[in-house]
Design a protein around this motif. Structure first.
Motif, PDB file in Angstrom:
ATOM      1  N   VAL A 346       0.840  -1.201   0.000  1.00  0.00           N
ATOM      2  CA  VAL A 346       0.000   0.000   0.000  1.00  0.00           C
ATOM      3  C   VAL A 346       0.879   1.257   0.000  1.00  0.00           C
ATOM      4  CG1 VAL A 346      -1.639   1.354   1.364  1.00  0.00           C
ATOM      5  CG2 VAL A 346      -2.005  -1.100   1.065  1.00  0.00           C
ATOM      6  N   ALA A 347       1.939   1.259   0.813  1.00  0.00           N
ATOM      7  CA  ALA A 347       2.860   2.395   0.832  1.00  0.00           C
ATOM      8  C   ALA A 347       3.517   2.581  -0.533  1.00  0.00           C
ATOM      9  CB  ALA A 347       3.925   2.185   1.906  1.00  0.00           C
ATOM     10  N   LEU A 348       3.863   1.477  -1.191  1.00  0.00           N
ATOM     11  CA  LEU A 348       4.476   1.557  -2.522  1.00  0.00           C
ATOM     12  C   LEU A 348       3.506   2.158  -3.531  1.00  0.00           C
ATOM     13  CD1 LEU A 348       6.944   0.921  -4.282  1.00  0.00           C
ATOM     14  CD2 LEU A 348       5.962  -1.363  -4.683  1.00  0.00           C
ATOM     15  N   MET A 374       0.732   6.579   4.341  1.00  0.00           N
ATOM     16  CA  MET A 374       0.715   6.411   5.787  1.00  0.00           C
ATOM     17  C   MET A 374      -0.150   5.234   6.235  1.00  0.00           C
ATOM     18  SD  MET A 374       2.891   8.460   6.902  1.00  0.00           S
ATOM     19  CE  MET A 374       2.588   8.174   8.642  1.00  0.00           C
ATOM     20  N   LEU A 375      -1.132   4.840   5.422  1.00  0.00           N
ATOM     21  CA  LEU A 375      -1.841   3.587   5.699  1.00  0.00           C
ATOM     22  C   LEU A 375      -0.856   2.424   5.684  1.00  0.00           C
ATOM     23  CD1 LEU A 375      -5.185   3.859   3.667  1.00  0.00           C
ATOM     24  CD2 LEU A 375      -4.981   3.441   6.120  1.00  0.00           C
ATOM     25  N   GLY A 376       0.020   2.439   4.675  1.00  0.00           N
ATOM     26  CA  GLY A 376       1.038   1.394   4.596  1.00  0.00           C
ATOM     27  C   GLY A 376       1.998   1.425   5.766  1.00  0.00           C
ATOM     28  N   ILE A 377       2.413   2.630   6.154  1.00  0.00           N
ATOM     29  CA  ILE A 377       3.297   2.783   7.316  1.00  0.00           C
ATOM     30  C   ILE A 377       2.623   2.228   8.571  1.00  0.00           C
ATOM     31  CG2 ILE A 377       4.239   4.489   8.916  1.00  0.00           C
ATOM     32  CD1 ILE A 377       6.059   4.335   6.673  1.00  0.00           C
ATOM     33  N   GLY A 378       1.360   2.589   8.762  1.00  0.00           N
ATOM     34  CA  GLY A 378       0.646   2.140   9.951  1.00  0.00           C
ATOM     35  C   GLY A 378       0.491   0.635  10.026  1.00  0.00           C
ATOM     36  N   LEU A 379       0.315  -0.008   8.878  1.00  0.00           N
ATOM     37  CA  LEU A 379       0.138  -1.450   8.848  1.00  0.00           C
ATOM     38  C   LEU A 379       1.440  -2.201   9.095  1.00  0.00           C
ATOM     39  CD1 LEU A 379      -2.326  -1.982   5.844  1.00  0.00           C
ATOM     40  CD2 LEU A 379      -2.700  -2.721   8.207  1.00  0.00           C
ATOM     41  N   SER A 380       2.547  -1.677   8.595  1.00  0.00           N
ATOM     42  CA  SER A 380       3.758  -2.509   8.546  1.00  0.00           C
ATOM     43  C   SER A 380       4.947  -2.013   9.357  1.00  0.00           C
ATOM     44  CB  SER A 380       4.202  -2.679   7.082  1.00  0.00           C
ATOM     45  OG  SER A 380       4.402  -1.425   6.474  1.00  0.00           O
ATOM     46  N   PHE A 381       5.107  -0.710   9.541  1.00  0.00           N
ATOM     47  CA  PHE A 381       6.353  -0.185  10.087  1.00  0.00           C
ATOM     48  C   PHE A 381       6.667  -0.747  11.465  1.00  0.00           C
ATOM     49  CE2 PHE A 381       8.895   3.305  12.077  1.00  0.00           C
ATOM     50  CZ  PHE A 381      10.004   3.183  11.272  1.00  0.00           C
ATOM     51  N   GLY A 382       5.751  -0.598  12.408  1.00  0.00           N
ATOM     52  CA  GLY A 382       5.989  -1.103  13.756  1.00  0.00           C
ATOM     53  C   GLY A 382       6.108  -2.615  13.799  1.00  0.00           C
ATOM     54  N   ASN A 383       5.353  -3.289  12.934  1.00  0.00           N
ATOM     55  CA  ASN A 383       5.397  -4.755  12.907  1.00  0.00           C
ATOM     56  C   ASN A 383       6.714  -5.290  12.363  1.00  0.00           C
ATOM     57  OD1 ASN A 383       2.841  -5.226  14.008  1.00  0.00           O
ATOM     58  ND2 ASN A 383       1.835  -4.951  12.035  1.00  0.00           N
ATOM     59  N   LEU A 449      10.398   6.182  -4.881  1.00  0.00           N
ATOM     60  CA  LEU A 449       9.695   5.033  -5.452  1.00  0.00           C
ATOM     61  C   LEU A 449      10.638   3.831  -5.558  1.00  0.00           C
ATOM     62  CD1 LEU A 449       7.268   3.701  -6.867  1.00  0.00           C
ATOM     63  CD2 LEU A 449       8.075   4.731  -9.014  1.00  0.00           C
ATOM     64  N   ILE A 450      11.866   4.073  -5.984  1.00  0.00           N
ATOM     65  CA  ILE A 450      12.859   2.996  -6.070  1.00  0.00           C
ATOM     66  C   ILE A 450      13.161   2.435  -4.687  1.00  0.00           C
ATOM     67  CG2 ILE A 450      15.241   2.456  -6.711  1.00  0.00           C
ATOM     68  CD1 ILE A 450      15.014   4.636  -8.866  1.00  0.00           C
ATOM     69  N   ILE A 451      13.329   3.336  -3.704  1.00  0.00           N
ATOM     70  CA  ILE A 451      13.583   2.900  -2.327  1.00  0.00           C
ATOM     71  C   ILE A 451      12.411   2.074  -1.803  1.00  0.00           C
ATOM     72  CG2 ILE A 451      13.816   3.727   0.050  1.00  0.00           C
ATOM     73  CD1 ILE A 451      15.489   6.042  -1.055  1.00  0.00           C
ATOM     74  N   GLY A 452      11.176   2.502  -2.111  1.00  0.00           N
ATOM     75  CA  GLY A 452       9.992   1.765  -1.684  1.00  0.00           C
ATOM     76  C   GLY A 452       9.930   0.375  -2.288  1.00  0.00           C
ATOM     77  N   ALA A 453      10.315   0.257  -3.565  1.00  0.00           N
ATOM     78  CA  ALA A 453      10.331  -1.054  -4.216  1.00  0.00           C
ATOM     79  C   ALA A 453      11.369  -1.969  -3.566  1.00  0.00           C
ATOM     80  CB  ALA A 453      10.616  -0.888  -5.709  1.00  0.00           C
ATOM     81  N   LEU A 454      12.533  -1.410  -3.228  1.00  0.00           N
ATOM     82  CA  LEU A 454      13.558  -2.202  -2.540  1.00  0.00           C
ATOM     83  C   LEU A 454      13.067  -2.665  -1.174  1.00  0.00           C
ATOM     84  CD1 LEU A 454      16.788  -0.140  -3.384  1.00  0.00           C
ATOM     85  CD2 LEU A 454      16.123  -2.383  -4.308  1.00  0.00           C
ATOM     86  N   GLU A 455      12.332  -1.806  -0.480  1.00  0.00           N
ATOM     87  CA  GLU A 455      11.799  -2.170   0.835  1.00  0.00           C
ATOM     88  C   GLU A 455      10.851  -3.360   0.710  1.00  0.00           C
ATOM     89  OE1 GLU A 455       9.018  -2.491   4.011  1.00  0.00           O
ATOM     90  OE2 GLU A 455       8.472  -1.705   2.036  1.00  0.00           O
TER      91      GLU A 455
END
Length: 472
Positions: A346-348, A374-383, A449-455
């Motif tokens: 979702v963040a990507l 930020m929906l993507g951040i909320g779902l995955s970052f802390g996890n 966008l490239i950094i997000g794809a790598l993540e």
């Protein structure tokens, strides 16, 4: 005791109070940092200083936090949690009072440095309390709560700073937080017991040479990254980076041969733990870069005021923060794959939207796309942090927590400096500042966008055939 922890689902009120007390300090540290960025013009006018000087409000704070945070694992083994909390709270209160009264800019910087000392102790302490005290089946939820507490700061910081600076004055950014810290102090003293966190805490020493090398290394890297615009050959960028790398290399060599190092770098031998750390870094770089790009674009291109810019990004930041504990609960119930992979994707999508519309971004487009991100951040970052730490034994988790909190400071510095350098290069290439901001923002958003794809790739590799974590 460990069996009781694994079987229990009830979180003691004392533990909730301890998390809230330490979380308030972490929240205050983040909100001051994000709020003060908005007040830079007011500070420059009040103290008669330039941009290069006022930037030290952020740079010095990051230097202190990044240098002291790695000590958190050693401090946990050596001192009682109550002692660490009291020290952190009183340091932060002292820094706030100094800044609220500072008649000259150097004193203002001193107050920020002291606040950095408090934050660098408080943030790892909060997560250590969660890992140590919370029942196994509820750790994901409480780690999400901890992420929520710290994520609210960036969500409301710009709006809070803009509102305070334009109404009652920038000093009230500090004054308003003083009673909040007093509430934290009272709550923490009531809820954090005066017992050692680790049984062998008093046996752990801090070698002066190791501390010196570690602080020199992290400070050198943060200082260099924060001065990326100075050029590769400048001592402020290239020289500081080389100094930091050499010092950290020496520290790492010593740590690999010590039974109880300040921070256990041998944890990186676990490939999946390293992949989690890498994904965490890339996510933080993207988030901090966007927090620089979007407000500047809104003000310099779309003609928004600082307060309006803060209000545009507020919904996305607030949604991401509120979602953190809910995603932690998903983690507890479903395991890591669904919340982490879906959130990363979702963040990507949000970053893809930014890259595709970079030359025609409006306030409405920024609001919508930032909500996606930020929906993507909320779902995955802390996890990502939670799942990385759950790969470690109970004895290793304090070191793992120190690693995650330390790299977060580095990623923050990298994200902000990277975005600022690229946008500044775009502005310098043309006479029209508005057009230059559009060009620079476009280049920065494509890189993100490239950094997000790598993540996403790192997350997929880390969770390949991963089962629901078994907490140590």
């Amino acid at each position: 005791m460990s069996i009781t922890k694994e079987q229990s689902t009830a979180i003691p009120r004392r533990v909730i109070g301890a998390v809230v007390a330490t979380g308030i300090m972490s929240f205050c540290g983040v909100i001051v940092e994000t709020a003060m960025n908005i007040t830079f013009p007011a500070l420059m006018s009040h103290f008669g200083i330039g941009t290069s000087s006022v930037q030290w409000m952020t740079t010095l704070y990051l230097l202190v936090v990044a240098s002291i945070t790695p000590l958190s694992a050693a401090l946990k083994r050596r001192f009682r949690s109550r002692t660490l909390f009291l020290c952190a709270n009183l340091l932060f209160l002292t820094g706030l009072i100094i800044d609220a009264l500072a008649p000259v800019f150097p004193l203002l910087l001193l107050g920020r440095a002291i606040q950095g000392l408090g934050t660098s102790i408080a943030l790892p302490l909060m997560f250590n309390i969660i890992l140590q005290e919370v029942p196994t089946k509820r750790i994901g939820t409480m780690m999400g709560v901890g992420t929520l507490i710290t994520a609210i700061g960036p969500a409301i910081g710009p709006t809070f700073g803009g509102l305070i600076a334009t109404t009652i004055g920038w000093r009230f950014v500090f004054i308003i937080l003083i009673p909040v810290l007093i509430i934290s102090l009272v709550t923490g003293l009531a809820c954090i017991p005066s017992v050692p966190v680790a049984a062998n805490g008093e046996e752990t020493g801090l070698e002066p040479l190791d501390v010196f090398l570690m602080v020199l290394g992290f400070a050198g890297l943060i200082f260099g990254i924060s001065n990326a615009s100075a050029g590769w050959l400048s001592w402020r960028f290239g020289g500081a980076l080389i100094l930091g790398i050499v010092a950290l290399a020496a520290f790492t060599l010593r740590a690999r041969h010590q039974a109880q190092p300040i921070i256990d770098v041998r944890l990186f031998k676990d490939r999946r733990f390293s992949l989690h750390v890498g994904a965490y870094i890339l996510f933080e770089i993207s988030a901090l870069a966007l927090s620089f790009i979007l407000p500047n674009h809104l003000q310099l291109v779309d003609g928004c005021t600082s307060l309006q810019a803060g209000l545009v990004v507020l919904p996305g930041a607030a949604i991401g923060a509120v979602l953190a504990p809910l995603s932690g609960r998903l983690y507890d119930q479903l395991g890591p794959r669904i919340p982490i992979i879906s959130g990363s994707c979702v963040a990507l999508i949000g970053l893809l939207g930014f890259a595709l519309t970079a030359r025609r971004l409006t306030a409405l487009a920024i609001l919508i796309l930032y909500i996606f991100f930020m929906l993507g951040i909320g779902l995955s970052f802390g996890n990502i942090m939670t799942n990385g730490l759950h790969r470690l034994s109970q004895e290793q988790q304090a070191d793992g927590n120190a690693i995650f909190n330390t790299v977060q400071q580095f990623a923050a510095a990298i994200g902000s400096s990277l975005a600022a350098t690229i946008v500044a290069a775009g502005q310098a290439a043309v006479a029209d500042r508005r057009l230059g901001t559009v060009n620079g923002s476009q280049h920065a958003l494509i890189l993100l966008l490239i950094i997000g794809a790598l993540e996403v790739l790192l997350v997929l590799a880390a969770l390949h055939r991963s089962q629901k974590p078994q907490h140590a």
